[in-house]
Design an enzyme around this catalytic site. Structure first.
Site, PDB file in Angstrom:
ATOM      1  N   GLY A  33       0.816  -1.207   0.000  1.00  0.00           N
ATOM      2  CA  GLY A  33       0.000   0.000   0.000  1.00  0.00           C
ATOM      3  C   GLY A  33       0.848   1.253   0.000  1.00  0.00           C
ATOM      4  O   GLY A  33       2.051   1.199  -0.243  1.00  0.00           O
ATOM      5  N   ASN A  34       0.204   2.379   0.246  1.00  0.00           N
ATOM      6  CA  ASN A  34       0.930   3.654   0.294  1.00  0.00           C
ATOM      7  C   ASN A  34       0.328   4.550   1.364  1.00  0.00           C
ATOM      8  O   ASN A  34      -0.658   4.187   2.000  1.00  0.00           O
ATOM      9  CB  ASN A  34       0.927   4.318  -1.091  1.00  0.00           C
ATOM     10  N   ARG A  35       0.929   5.706   1.563  1.00  0.00           N
ATOM     11  CA  ARG A  35       0.588   6.552   2.702  1.00  0.00           C
ATOM     12  C   ARG A  35      -0.527   7.558   2.439  1.00  0.00           C
ATOM     13  O   ARG A  35      -0.749   8.446   3.241  1.00  0.00           O
ATOM     14  CB  ARG A  35       1.833   7.313   3.171  1.00  0.00           C
ATOM     15  N   SER A  36      -1.220   7.465   1.324  1.00  0.00           N
ATOM     16  CA  SER A  36      -2.260   8.459   1.061  1.00  0.00           C
ATOM     17  C   SER A  36      -3.405   8.339   2.074  1.00  0.00           C
ATOM     18  O   SER A  36      -3.946   7.257   2.286  1.00  0.00           O
ATOM     19  CB  SER A  36      -2.808   8.285  -0.354  1.00  0.00           C
ATOM     20  N   ALA A 100      -3.830   7.912  -4.877  1.00  0.00           N
ATOM     21  CA  ALA A 100      -2.498   7.370  -5.111  1.00  0.00           C
ATOM     22  C   ALA A 100      -2.682   5.926  -5.575  1.00  0.00           C
ATOM     23  O   ALA A 100      -3.044   5.047  -4.787  1.00  0.00           O
ATOM     24  CB  ALA A 100      -1.670   7.419  -3.830  1.00  0.00           C
TER      25      ALA A 100
END
Ligand code: CTP
Ligand code: CA
Length: 228
Positions: A33-36, A100
């Site tokens: 995943g990502n930090r958005s 994102a």
């Protein structure tokens, strides 16, 4: 908003906003995943509702309350986000891709939970995800997809912000690109943003550090006249 004189300038307009960050399954319990946080996309949805738009918010893994008055479609992965955005874009005047989207996903996610052993694990092989923004623009261009009047993207850049932003705008073929400067307490998970909005054809609008709602309103200020 009444004080700002924007009024309900998006009345009768249908807009699609994607928000949050996609999760790409590794196995049934793990993901890449990502930090958005989704805060900027939610601010775009709220401000568009306030200005009279009919809003579809495609939300990827966001822990935020649904914005009143918007239709929220929840997705997890980039492939799901692509389906939802293309479906909603069919009747849209504008699409703003604030999500994102993971560039890659595990090529062969495991059906069962990966167990540890004494050895190091097998590497996870990745494969490219579709570029939803680029595909929207390309298919609008060649008439094989939805044809919103405005397609906008977001980009977070850490260095050479303007040069990287211009190159990305050209590569994607979109009408607007909002380029965030990341770092120094800005962007991910914070209430504030600073950005420059690049317009295809040359214009650029600098948005000083401030609430994500203010950046959102500036984005709609640029989009609204292009919907006429
Ligand atoms: N985007 C998308 N689909 C992807 C990746 C990105 O639609 N698979 C969209 C994002 O929603 C955003 C814009 O493209 O609006 C720019 O994303 P960004 O990650 O900055 O661009 P990339 O082309 O992926 O370039 P980079 O190599 O810098 O990650
Ligand atoms: Ca990317």
């Amino acid at each position: 908003r009444v004080l700002s004189g924007r009024g309900r300038d998006l009345t009768g307009r249908r807009v699609v906003v994607s928000a949050g960050g996609t999760r790409e399954a590794v196995d049934p319990v793990r993901f890449i995943g990502n930090r958005s946080s989704g805060l900027q996309g939610y601010a775009l949805a709220r401000t568009a509702v306030a200005r009279g738009a009919e809003v579809t918010l495609v939300a990827a893994n966001v822990a935020l309350p649904d914005p009143a008055g918007a239709t929220v479609v929840r997705v997890a992965s980039a492939l799901e986000l692509r389906e939802a955005v293309f479906a909603a874009a069919e009747s849209a005047d504008a699409v703003v891709m604030a999500a994102a989207v993971a560039d890659f996903r595990p090529a062969a996610p495991s059906d069962i939970k990966i167990k540890k052993s004494a050895d190091d694990p097998e590497p996870i092989h990745l494969t490219k995800n579709p570029d939803v923004l680029a595909e929207l623009c390309e298919r609008r261009g060649d008439g094989t997809g939805p044809a919103p009047a405005v397609i906008a993207g977001f980009a977070a850049e850490t260095h050479d912000v303007l040069a990287n932003g211009r190159a990305k705008l050209a590569r994607k073929g979109c009408d607007l690109l909002v380029v965030n400067q990341v770092g120094e307490g800005l962007a991910f998970g914070t209430p504030d943003n600073a950005a420059v909005v690049l317009v295809a054809g040359g214009d650029q609008v600098e948005v000083p550090r401030g609430p994500k709602e203010a950046l959102a309103d500036t984005v709609w200020d640029l989009i609204a006249p292009r919907l006429a």
